[in-house]
Design an enzyme around this catalytic site. Structure first.
Site, mmCIF file in Angstrom:
data_model
loop_
_atom_site.group_PDB
_atom_site.id
_atom_site.type_symbol
_atom_site.label_atom_id
_atom_site.label_comp_id
_atom_site.label_asym_id
_atom_site.label_seq_id
_atom_site.Cartn_x
_atom_site.Cartn_y
_atom_site.Cartn_z
ATOM 1 N N ILE A 71 0.829 -1.194 0.000
ATOM 2 C CA ILE A 71 0.000 0.000 0.000
ATOM 3 C C ILE A 71 0.870 1.252 0.000
ATOM 4 O O ILE A 71 1.848 1.330 0.738
ATOM 5 C CB ILE A 71 -0.930 0.001 1.222
ATOM 6 C CG1 ILE A 71 -1.889 -1.181 1.112
ATOM 7 C CG2 ILE A 71 -1.688 1.301 1.340
ATOM 8 C CD1 ILE A 71 -2.711 -1.398 2.345
ATOM 9 N N CYS A 72 0.495 2.225 -0.812
ATOM 10 C CA CYS A 72 1.217 3.495 -0.893
ATOM 11 C C CYS A 72 0.924 4.320 0.360
ATOM 12 O O CYS A 72 -0.188 4.793 0.565
ATOM 13 C CB CYS A 72 0.794 4.256 -2.141
ATOM 14 S SG CYS A 72 1.547 5.878 -2.270
#
Length: 86
Positions: free
Chosen positions: A35-36
């Protein structure tokens, strides 16, 4: 399944959070389902070292991502909601 990698430089560096089952299904994700978190969560982490821990990464990093991305993925038909019976 939720996957988390604790970096060698923890707690100075925030842990990475990954959802491999959603890999490639959203633009806000890196290869392997990571996940960013760089734009919003990592600066917050840096300001609060060493007070933050893994639970903060889950609540303040994963929570907002899930709140935005999961409804979008459902609306696009990429994933579906299944009502639990019984």
């Amino acid at each position: 399944m939720l996957d988390s990698n604790i970096p060698v430089t923890y707690p100075t560096t925030a842990p990475e959070i990954a959802l491999p089952e959603l890999d490639g299904k959203t633009a806000k994700m890196y290869r392997g389902g990571k996940i960013c978190l760089s734009d919003h969560f990592k600066p917050l982490w840096a300001r609060n070292v060493p007070k933050f821990g893994i639970s903060h990464a889950m609540a303040l990093g994963l929570g907002p991502w899930l709140a935005v991305e999961i409804p979008d993925l459902i609306a696009k038909g990429v994933i579906s909601y299944k009502e639990k019976t019984g």
